[in-house]
Design an enzyme around this catalytic site. Structure first.
Site, PDB file in Angstrom:
ATOM      1  N   ASP A  40       0.830  -1.207   0.000  1.00 46.65           N
ATOM      2  CA  ASP A  40       0.000   0.000   0.000  1.00 46.65           C
ATOM      3  C   ASP A  40       0.868   1.263   0.000  1.00 46.65           C
ATOM      4  O   ASP A  40       1.995   1.257   0.493  1.00 46.65           O
ATOM      5  CB  ASP A  40      -0.899  -0.028   1.248  1.00 46.65           C
ATOM      6  CG  ASP A  40      -2.128   0.865   1.092  1.00 46.65           C
ATOM      7  OD1 ASP A  40      -2.341   1.403  -0.012  1.00 46.65           O
ATOM      8  OD2 ASP A  40      -2.865   1.017   2.073  1.00 46.65           O
ATOM      9  N   ASN A  67       1.321   3.408  -2.905  1.00 40.77           N
ATOM     10  CA  ASN A  67       1.899   3.842  -4.192  1.00 40.77           C
ATOM     11  C   ASN A  67       1.390   5.232  -4.579  1.00 40.77           C
ATOM     12  O   ASN A  67       2.156   6.088  -5.037  1.00 40.77           O
ATOM     13  CB  ASN A  67       1.497   2.877  -5.316  1.00 40.77           C
ATOM     14  CG  ASN A  67       2.138   1.517  -5.172  1.00 40.77           C
ATOM     15  OD1 ASN A  67       3.077   1.358  -4.421  1.00 40.77           O
ATOM     16  ND2 ASN A  67       1.622   0.546  -5.904  1.00 40.77           N
ATOM     17  N   ARG A 117      -0.541   9.300  -9.928  1.00 41.43           N
ATOM     18  CA  ARG A 117      -0.627   8.045  -9.152  1.00 41.43           C
ATOM     19  C   ARG A 117      -0.006   6.873  -9.910  1.00 41.43           C
ATOM     20  O   ARG A 117       0.586   5.974  -9.327  1.00 41.43           O
ATOM     21  CB  ARG A 117      -2.093   7.717  -8.859  1.00 41.43           C
ATOM     22  CG  ARG A 117      -2.767   8.638  -7.877  1.00 41.43           C
ATOM     23  CD  ARG A 117      -4.243   8.260  -7.704  1.00 41.43           C
ATOM     24  NE  ARG A 117      -4.395   6.870  -7.279  1.00 41.43           N
ATOM     25  CZ  ARG A 117      -4.250   6.461  -6.016  1.00 41.43           C
ATOM     26  NH1 ARG A 117      -3.961   7.322  -5.073  1.00 41.43           N
ATOM     27  NH2 ARG A 117      -4.396   5.194  -5.710  1.00 41.43           N
ATOM     28  N   SER A 131      -7.034  -6.133  -6.210  1.00 45.31           N
ATOM     29  CA  SER A 131      -8.104  -6.829  -5.495  1.00 45.31           C
ATOM     30  C   SER A 131      -9.391  -6.839  -6.320  1.00 45.31           C
ATOM     31  O   SER A 131      -9.526  -6.072  -7.286  1.00 45.31           O
ATOM     32  CB  SER A 131      -8.360  -6.147  -4.148  1.00 45.31           C
ATOM     33  OG  SER A 131      -9.071  -4.950  -4.348  1.00 45.31           O
ATOM     34  N   GLU A 141     -11.923  -5.549  -5.453  1.00 43.25           N
ATOM     35  CA  GLU A 141     -12.546  -4.227  -5.232  1.00 43.25           C
ATOM     36  C   GLU A 141     -11.831  -3.123  -6.039  1.00 43.25           C
ATOM     37  O   GLU A 141     -12.389  -2.039  -6.230  1.00 43.25           O
ATOM     38  CB  GLU A 141     -12.493  -3.833  -3.749  1.00 43.25           C
ATOM     39  CG  GLU A 141     -13.430  -4.643  -2.843  1.00 43.25           C
ATOM     40  CD  GLU A 141     -12.993  -6.085  -2.632  1.00 43.25           C
ATOM     41  OE1 GLU A 141     -11.768  -6.319  -2.523  1.00 43.25           O
ATOM     42  OE2 GLU A 141     -13.854  -6.985  -2.621  1.00 43.25           O
ATOM     43  N   ASN A 142     -10.596  -3.383  -6.509  1.00 40.15           N
ATOM     44  CA  ASN A 142      -9.827  -2.336  -7.196  1.00 40.15           C
ATOM     45  C   ASN A 142     -10.421  -1.939  -8.560  1.00 40.15           C
ATOM     46  O   ASN A 142     -10.053  -0.904  -9.117  1.00 40.15           O
ATOM     47  CB  ASN A 142      -8.355  -2.742  -7.378  1.00 40.15           C
ATOM     48  CG  ASN A 142      -7.537  -2.676  -6.111  1.00 40.15           C
ATOM     49  OD1 ASN A 142      -6.577  -3.403  -5.926  1.00 40.15           O
ATOM     50  ND2 ASN A 142      -7.904  -1.773  -5.195  1.00 40.15           N
ATOM     51  N   ARG A 149     -11.681   1.677  -9.119  1.00 43.54           N
ATOM     52  CA  ARG A 149     -10.814   2.854  -9.344  1.00 43.54           C
ATOM     53  C   ARG A 149     -11.045   3.436 -10.735  1.00 43.54           C
ATOM     54  O   ARG A 149     -11.584   2.746 -11.608  1.00 43.54           O
ATOM     55  CB  ARG A 149      -9.350   2.427  -9.186  1.00 43.54           C
ATOM     56  CG  ARG A 149      -9.060   2.009  -7.767  1.00 43.54           C
ATOM     57  CD  ARG A 149      -7.597   1.810  -7.530  1.00 43.54           C
ATOM     58  NE  ARG A 149      -7.407   1.502  -6.127  1.00 43.54           N
ATOM     59  CZ  ARG A 149      -6.309   1.758  -5.441  1.00 43.54           C
ATOM     60  NH1 ARG A 149      -5.277   2.326  -6.029  1.00 43.54           N
ATOM     61  NH2 ARG A 149      -6.227   1.454  -4.174  1.00 43.54           N
ATOM     62  N   ARG A 208       2.065  -4.989   6.004  1.00 43.40           N
ATOM     63  CA  ARG A 208       1.285  -3.974   5.274  1.00 43.40           C
ATOM     64  C   ARG A 208       2.054  -2.672   5.334  1.00 43.40           C
ATOM     65  O   ARG A 208       2.334  -2.159   6.427  1.00 43.40           O
ATOM     66  CB  ARG A 208      -0.121  -3.798   5.844  1.00 43.40           C
ATOM     67  CG  ARG A 208      -0.903  -2.747   5.041  1.00 43.40           C
ATOM     68  CD  ARG A 208      -2.369  -2.706   5.350  1.00 43.40           C
ATOM     69  NE  ARG A 208      -3.023  -1.809   4.391  1.00 43.40           N
ATOM     70  CZ  ARG A 208      -4.246  -1.936   3.940  1.00 43.40           C
ATOM     71  NH1 ARG A 208      -5.003  -2.936   4.360  1.00 43.40           N
ATOM     72  NH2 ARG A 208      -4.754  -1.081   3.078  1.00 43.40           N
TER      73      ARG A 208
END
Ligand code: FPP
Length: 245
Positions: free
Chosen positions: A25, A27, A38, A70, A72-73, A76, A192
């Site tokens: 995490d 980036n 990003r 993921s 869920e990504n 984005r 993490r």
């Protein structure tokens, strides 16, 4: 060798965990701090993955599992998803060339069916190359979710039940064999980066007895010296697995 006993690196008396997993995490914040888009953070993150994977191999670790994308990504912005997919494609393409030379095994954990075709073909190719070697293995979680992994394992188990397997035969070990991580020991250490302290749907089944290490360092800045600090912290932990000493 049992999970948790690990190997000792040459000339050292620390225990190297057999399997380390990382939530990479930070980036985006790494890039923002530098006034960059990003996507530049994800490019730096991919380079760092390469560096850390090589280091893990050199210190005698057996497995490194990273959370690259993921389930869920997909929420984005499309440009960011596109950049991550391009980076993964580039990385897997290069990996196909270097895996043979360095005898590195690589596996993708996740719902591969939903990935772009070019990526699916690359995953099949890296699987085929990996089946020829023994030794260090990098696992890349791609379109991965811990709950999704458990549900898809349950679905495959249900098919075997319908084909006549007896429910009484189901054990934790047997169920583990339906997961993406079948045959791989659970991670002894989960790291993490980026300052958050949560599991975010990562390796939900496999993390039952993992030690957790959190750091504020953004993933692109997480170098071998900080991995050494995480391993040092792991060595100082008292692992009882629910028992007493
Ligand atoms: C988390 O940072 C990172 C990701 C969601 C993607 C990770 C992807 C890579 C490192 C690129 C490809 C990987 C490999 C293995 C080649 P974030 O974007 O959530 O950062 P933020 O919390 O600072 O916004």
């Amino acid at each position: 060798m049992a999970a948790g006993t690990g190997k000792t690196g040459a000339g050292e008396n620390r225990t190297i965990p057999r399997h380390v997993a990382v939530i990479m995490d930070g980036n985006g914040r790494w890039a923002k701090k530098r006034g960059l888009p990003r996507t530049a953070g994800h490019a730096a993150g991919s380079e760092n993955f390469r560096k850390i994977a090589t280091y893990c191999k050199n210190i005698g670790m057996d497995y490194l599992t990273v959370y690259a994308f993921s389930t869920e990504n997909w929420k984005r912005p499309p440009e960011e998803v596109g950049t991550i997919m391009r980076l993964l494609r580039r990385y897997l393409n290069e990996a196909v060339e270097t895996m043979e030379r360095d005898r590195i095994r690589m596996k993708v954990f996740g719902n591969v069916e939903a990935l772009p075709e070019e990526l699916r073909l690359l995953v099949a190719k890296t699987d085929e190359i990996s089946s020829r070697y023994q030794g260090f293995q990098a696992n890349i979680c791609l379109n991965y979710g811990g709950r999704d992994e458990i549900v898809s394992a349950a679905r495959r188990y249900a098919r075997d039940l319908a084909a006549g397997v007896a429910p009484a035969e189901l054990t934790e070990d047997l169920f583990s064999g339906y997961l993406y991580s079948a045959g791989i020991p659970d991670p002894e250490l989960i790291i993490r980066t980026g300052g958050e302290q949560r599991i975010s749907n990562f390796l939900l089944w496999q993390c039952a007895y993992s030690e957790f290490y959190y750091t504020d360092t953004y993933w692109p800045d997480f170098g071998p010296e900080e991995l050494d600090r995480a391993i040092e912290a792991f060595n100082a932990r008292d692992r009882r697995f629910g028992g007493i000493k």
